[in-house]
Write an enzyme that holds these catalytic residues in place. Structure first.
Site, PDB file in Angstrom:
ATOM      1  N   ARG A 107      37.055  34.663  45.902  1.00 54.68           N
ATOM      2  CA  ARG A 107      38.405  34.121  46.071  1.00 54.68           C
ATOM      3  C   ARG A 107      39.252  35.168  46.799  1.00 54.68           C
ATOM      4  NH1 ARG A 107      39.506  32.430  40.643  1.00 54.68           N
ATOM      5  NH2 ARG A 107      38.510  30.489  41.255  1.00 54.68           N
ATOM      6  N   TYR A 156      46.760  35.578  32.576  1.00 55.17           N
ATOM      7  CA  TYR A 156      45.367  35.252  32.852  1.00 55.17           C
ATOM      8  C   TYR A 156      44.674  36.573  33.136  1.00 55.17           C
ATOM      9  CZ  TYR A 156      41.504  32.235  33.949  1.00 55.17           C
ATOM     10  OH  TYR A 156      40.303  31.578  33.901  1.00 55.17           O
ATOM     11  N   ASN A 161      41.257  38.648  33.926  1.00 51.25           N
ATOM     12  CA  ASN A 161      39.900  38.574  34.471  1.00 51.25           C
ATOM     13  C   ASN A 161      39.111  39.802  34.053  1.00 51.25           C
ATOM     14  OD1 ASN A 161      40.205  36.259  36.442  1.00 51.25           O
ATOM     15  ND2 ASN A 161      41.815  37.626  37.186  1.00 51.25           N
ATOM     16  N   ASP A 178      33.367  36.727  35.531  1.00 55.11           N
ATOM     17  CA  ASP A 178      33.370  35.407  34.891  1.00 55.11           C
ATOM     18  C   ASP A 178      34.212  35.296  33.627  1.00 55.11           C
ATOM     19  OD1 ASP A 178      31.291  34.713  36.833  1.00 55.11           O
ATOM     20  OD2 ASP A 178      29.936  35.772  35.491  1.00 55.11           O
ATOM     21  N   GLU A 238      29.656  30.353  31.573  1.00 57.58           N
ATOM     22  CA  GLU A 238      29.530  30.765  32.979  1.00 57.58           C
ATOM     23  C   GLU A 238      29.038  32.215  33.063  1.00 57.58           C
ATOM     24  OE1 GLU A 238      32.358  31.342  36.942  1.00 57.58           O
ATOM     25  OE2 GLU A 238      33.211  30.421  35.146  1.00 57.58           O
TER      26      GLU A 238
END
Length: 180
Positions: free
Chosen positions: A26, A88, A90, A108, A126
């Protein structure tokens, strides 16, 4: 990290996320640097173009402050929504910077933190799938699981980017820089 590659306050940079196999995951087209040192990069963005690995694009919906550290295996996005601040997080490699972008490997696992302080670990399936597909080394698995624990402690103790003053200071700094 090379000294020249540390982004400077006010500079706009790209952020590139990769997967363990080296493939791009991304890209955020533009983030304004609020602080850049050897160890910490803090940035802000709003309605930023994001490009996925398959070429799809989307625009972020709200202003956000992003936090990267060179010694921890996670990064944090603080999103300002009408009903409060969401985080959020990561699980990722520590960041590196070069002339092209700030870069990290996305592993993930994610933690989403809600305005009331509750949080959830996401994407464990994942993670297991990619760990097998991409052969994550056992050492990486241990490091990531240790950093999940560190991140949860930071959330519970309101430390680092989860501290109320962090949000106030960097949101104001971002507003000031954007006005110029």
């Amino acid at each position: 990290m090379v000294r020249e590659s540390i982004p400077k306050e006010g500079e706009n940079i790209k952020i590139q996320s990769y997967k363990h196999d080296g493939k791009i995951h991304r890209v955020w087209s533009e983030t304004t640097i609020l602080k850049g040192t050897d160890h910490v990069v803090i940035g802000g963005n709003d309605h930023t173009l994001v490009t996925e690995s398959d070429g799809r694009t989307w625009i972020t919906r709200e202003p956000a402050i992003v936090y990267f550290h060179s010694e921890y295996w996670f990064n944090v996005i603080c999103m300002f929504r009408e009903d409060g601040i969401y985080y959020y997080c990561n699980l990722s490699s520590p960041f590196v910077c070069d002339e092209e972008a700030l870069k990290y490997i996305d592993y993930d696992l994610d933690i989403k933190v809600y305005p009331n302080g509750k949080y959830h670990l996401l994407d464990e399936d994942e993670y297991e799938q990619h760990m097998n597909q991409m052969n994550y080394p056992h050492d990486i698995d241990i490091i990531l699981r240790r950093n999940v624990d560190i991140l949860q402690q930071w959330i519970e103790q309101k430390k680092g980017p989860f501290a109320p003053d962090f949000i106030k200071v960097w949101k104001e700094r971002y507003k000031k820089i954007r006005q110029y």
